[in-house]
Design a protein around this motif. Structure first.
Motif, PDB file in Angstrom:
ATOM      1  N   LEU A   1     -13.738  30.256   3.741  1.00 11.31           N
ATOM      2  CA  LEU A   1     -14.802  30.712   4.304  1.00 11.31           C
ATOM      3  C   LEU A   1     -15.088  32.154   3.973  1.00 11.31           C
ATOM      4  N   PRO A   2     -16.347  32.215   3.381  1.00  9.89           N
ATOM      5  CA  PRO A   2     -16.831  33.531   2.457  1.00  9.89           C
ATOM      6  C   PRO A   2     -16.647  34.683   3.705  1.00  9.89           C
ATOM      7  N   ALA A   3     -17.351  34.607   5.131  1.00  8.11           N
ATOM      8  CA  ALA A   3     -17.275  35.529   6.033  1.00  8.11           C
ATOM      9  C   ALA A   3     -15.845  36.299   6.424  1.00  8.11           C
ATOM     10  N   VAL A   4     -14.840  35.364   6.200  1.00  6.49           N
ATOM     11  CA  VAL A   4     -13.385  35.528   6.506  1.00  6.49           C
ATOM     12  C   VAL A   4     -13.022  36.511   5.288  1.00  6.49           C
ATOM     13  N   ARG A   5     -13.195  35.944   3.987  1.00  2.77           N
ATOM     14  CA  ARG A   5     -12.777  36.738   2.876  1.00  2.77           C
ATOM     15  C   ARG A   5     -13.603  38.107   2.912  1.00  2.77           C
ATOM     16  N   SER A   6     -14.622  38.197   3.241  1.00  3.07           N
ATOM     17  CA  SER A   6     -15.380  39.627   3.367  1.00  3.07           C
ATOM     18  C   SER A   6     -14.598  40.464   4.124  1.00  3.07           C
ATOM     19  N   ALA A   7     -14.382  39.895   5.575  1.00  2.92           N
ATOM     20  CA  ALA A   7     -13.662  40.545   6.516  1.00  2.92           C
ATOM     21  C   ALA A   7     -12.257  41.189   6.183  1.00  2.92           C
ATOM     22  N   LEU A   8     -11.812  40.442   5.266  1.00  2.99           N
ATOM     23  CA  LEU A   8     -10.330  40.883   4.732  1.00  2.99           C
ATOM     24  C   LEU A   8     -10.233  41.844   3.550  1.00  2.99           C
ATOM     25  N   LEU A   9     -11.651  41.952   2.915  1.00  2.23           N
ATOM     26  CA  LEU A   9     -11.942  42.730   1.511  1.00  2.23           C
ATOM     27  C   LEU A   9     -11.165  44.426   1.834  1.00  2.23           C
ATOM     28  N   GLN A  10     -11.813  45.041   2.863  1.00  3.84           N
ATOM     29  CA  GLN A  10     -11.337  46.449   2.870  1.00  3.84           C
ATOM     30  C   GLN A  10     -10.009  46.529   3.387  1.00  3.84           C
ATOM     31  N   ARG A  11      -9.494  45.678   4.122  1.00  2.00           N
ATOM     32  CA  ARG A  11      -8.016  45.912   4.599  1.00  2.00           C
ATOM     33  C   ARG A  11      -7.187  45.594   3.338  1.00  2.00           C
ATOM     34  N   GLN A  12      -7.593  44.796   2.377  1.00  2.00           N
ATOM     35  CA  GLN A  12      -6.647  44.463   1.099  1.00  2.00           C
ATOM     36  C   GLN A  12      -7.033  45.896   0.298  1.00  2.00           C
ATOM     37  N   ARG A  13      -8.131  46.526   0.276  1.00  4.26           N
ATOM     38  CA  ARG A  13      -8.344  47.842  -0.736  1.00  4.26           C
ATOM     39  C   ARG A  13      -7.514  48.905  -0.083  1.00  4.26           C
ATOM     40  N   ASP A  14      -7.373  48.947   1.296  1.00  2.00           N
ATOM     41  CA  ASP A  14      -6.806  49.869   1.906  1.00  2.00           C
ATOM     42  C   ASP A  14      -5.184  50.059   1.714  1.00  2.00           C
ATOM     43  N   PHE A  15      -4.692  48.996   1.055  1.00  2.00           N
ATOM     44  CA  PHE A  15      -3.221  48.793   0.524  1.00  2.00           C
ATOM     45  C   PHE A  15      -3.162  49.765  -0.742  1.00  2.00           C
ATOM     46  N   ALA A  16      -4.240  50.122  -1.487  1.00  2.00           N
ATOM     47  CA  ALA A  16      -3.926  50.895  -2.304  1.00  2.00           C
ATOM     48  C   ALA A  16      -3.836  52.190  -2.286  1.00  2.00           C
ATOM     49  N   ARG A  17      -2.493  52.870  -2.324  1.00  2.00           N
ATOM     50  CA  ARG A  17      -2.089  53.961  -2.013  1.00  2.00           C
ATOM     51  C   ARG A  17      -1.249  54.775  -3.117  1.00  2.00           C
ATOM     52  N   ALA A  18      -0.901  55.898  -3.013  1.00  2.39           N
ATOM     53  CA  ALA A  18      -0.174  56.338  -4.076  1.00  2.39           C
ATOM     54  C   ALA A  18       1.305  55.994  -3.659  1.00  2.39           C
ATOM     55  N   PRO A  19       2.376  55.790  -4.832  1.00  3.09           N
ATOM     56  CA  PRO A  19       2.140  55.953  -6.121  1.00  3.09           C
ATOM     57  C   PRO A  19       1.145  54.789  -7.027  1.00  3.09           C
ATOM     58  N   GLY A  20       1.214  53.837  -6.205  1.00  2.00           N
ATOM     59  CA  GLY A  20       0.618  52.625  -6.830  1.00  2.00           C
ATOM     60  C   GLY A  20       0.621  51.248  -5.884  1.00  2.00           C
ATOM     61  N   LEU A  21       0.069  50.306  -6.444  1.00  2.00           N
ATOM     62  CA  LEU A  21       0.037  48.890  -5.595  1.00  2.00           C
ATOM     63  C   LEU A  21      -0.093  47.785  -6.680  1.00  2.00           C
ATOM     64  N   LEU A  22       0.951  46.927  -6.330  1.00  2.00           N
ATOM     65  CA  LEU A  22       0.913  45.418  -6.805  1.00  2.00           C
ATOM     66  C   LEU A  22       0.262  44.482  -5.932  1.00  2.00           C
ATOM     67  N   GLY A  23      -0.967  44.135  -6.281  1.00  2.00           N
ATOM     68  CA  GLY A  23      -1.462  42.974  -5.424  1.00  2.00           C
ATOM     69  C   GLY A  23      -1.313  41.665  -5.823  1.00  2.00           C
ATOM     70  N   ASP A  24      -0.955  40.911  -5.050  1.00  2.00           N
ATOM     71  CA  ASP A  24      -0.523  39.371  -5.440  1.00  2.00           C
ATOM     72  C   ASP A  24      -1.455  38.510  -4.675  1.00  2.00           C
ATOM     73  N   GLY A  25      -2.414  37.783  -5.471  1.00  2.00           N
ATOM     74  CA  GLY A  25      -3.229  36.675  -4.813  1.00  2.00           C
ATOM     75  C   GLY A  25      -4.333  36.360  -5.693  1.00  2.00           C
ATOM     76  N   ARG A  26      -5.222  35.495  -5.005  1.00  2.00           N
ATOM     77  CA  ARG A  26      -6.064  34.864  -5.496  1.00  2.00           C
ATOM     78  C   ARG A  26      -7.193  35.814  -6.313  1.00  2.00           C
ATOM     79  N   ASP A  27      -8.204  36.406  -5.304  1.00  2.00           N
ATOM     80  CA  ASP A  27      -9.118  37.090  -6.372  1.00  2.00           C
ATOM     81  C   ASP A  27      -8.906  38.395  -6.259  1.00  2.00           C
ATOM     82  N   MET A  28      -7.522  38.968  -6.668  1.00  2.00           N
ATOM     83  CA  MET A  28      -7.087  40.116  -6.518  1.00  2.00           C
ATOM     84  C   MET A  28      -7.769  40.944  -7.622  1.00  2.00           C
TER      85      MET A  28
END
Ligand code: DC
Length: 217
Positions: free
Chosen positions: A100-127
């Motif tokens: 569901l596109p609206a669900v993906r957008s709702a989770l977008l910023q929350r995922q970006r917020d995981f990017a904190r020093a010293p770095g991030l390993l993002g695992d998943g589909r549209d990473m």
């Protein structure tokens, strides 16, 4: 945002989660298991009485998720749901709400917020495509369907569960087909992603390869 990001994607049962977590630990990076967010959304929607196909209601649930990741423990509104979100039932719900596109957008910023020093390993589909298009290193980790089926089979047997190799192979093939052909965030290797085929490779070698790619960047 100058936080270093490594994005990893690939088909299910490729060993990607294990490899990704090991790479993150080696580098001291934060780790984002994006699949867990879709699983949590499915579980929270169910608890809230929202149907998994009710896009607006599920998007509201996703936007309001009260989640804490603490190592291997996942808390939803203070309750430990680490085991519950791994169930087959919630896996089915996750794949539905993730479409569901609206669900993906709702989770977008929350995922970006995981990017904190010293770095991030993002695992998943549209990473590497939507969440962190600027990622310095993108990896598409895969293995033949036969190799992946055999890994899942051994995992189930080790857990003392019943397992049928032919059925698992057929399930994986069907899931690959669905994942590749879906309209929202389909499974594919991005043009700027490096291919890591782990068919004839153990976890250590896969981890070492990604670490070498990272050092070479
Ligand atoms: O990797 P997993 O099985 O925990 O993922 C759960 C579901 O969410 C699966 O159907 C794939 C989907 N997903 C997604 O659409 N986008 C992501 N970034 C991660 C998972």
């Amino acid at each position: 945002m100058n936080i270093p990001v490594i994005a990893i994607d690939g088909p299910s049962a490729s060993g990607k989660g294990t490899v990704a977590q090991r790479v993150a630990a080696e580098l001291g990076f934060h780790y984002l298991d994006s699949g867990a967010l879709y699983r949590l959304t499915a579980l929270a929607a169910e608890k809230a009485g929202a149907g998994w196909d009710d896009e607006a209601a599920v998007a509201r649930v996703a936007a309001a998720l009260d989640v804490v990741f603490d190592g291997d423990v996942v808390l939803l509104a203070g309750e430990d749901v680490s085991t519950e979100i791994r169930s087959e039932h919630i896996g089915v719900g996750a794949s539905k709400v993730a479409a569901l596109p609206a669900v993906r957008s709702a989770l977008l910023q929350r995922q970006r917020d995981f990017a904190r020093a010293p770095g991030l390993l993002g695992d998943g589909r549209d990473m590497g495509e939507v969440i962190f298009p600027q990622a310095e290193l993108k990896v598409f980790l895969t293995a033949t369907p036969e190799a992946r089926a055999e890994r899942r089979y051994k995992q189930l047997i080790a857990r003392g569960e019943a397992a049928d190799l032919a059925a698992i192979t057929a399930d994986l093939a069907a899931r690959d087909e669905r994942d590749r052909n879906r309209l929202v965030a389909p499974l594919r290797q991005l043009p700027d992603a490096k291919l890591l085929d782990t068919t004839a490779m153990g976890i250590d070698e896969a981890v070492a390869t990604i670490l070498r790619w990272w050092r070479e960047k």
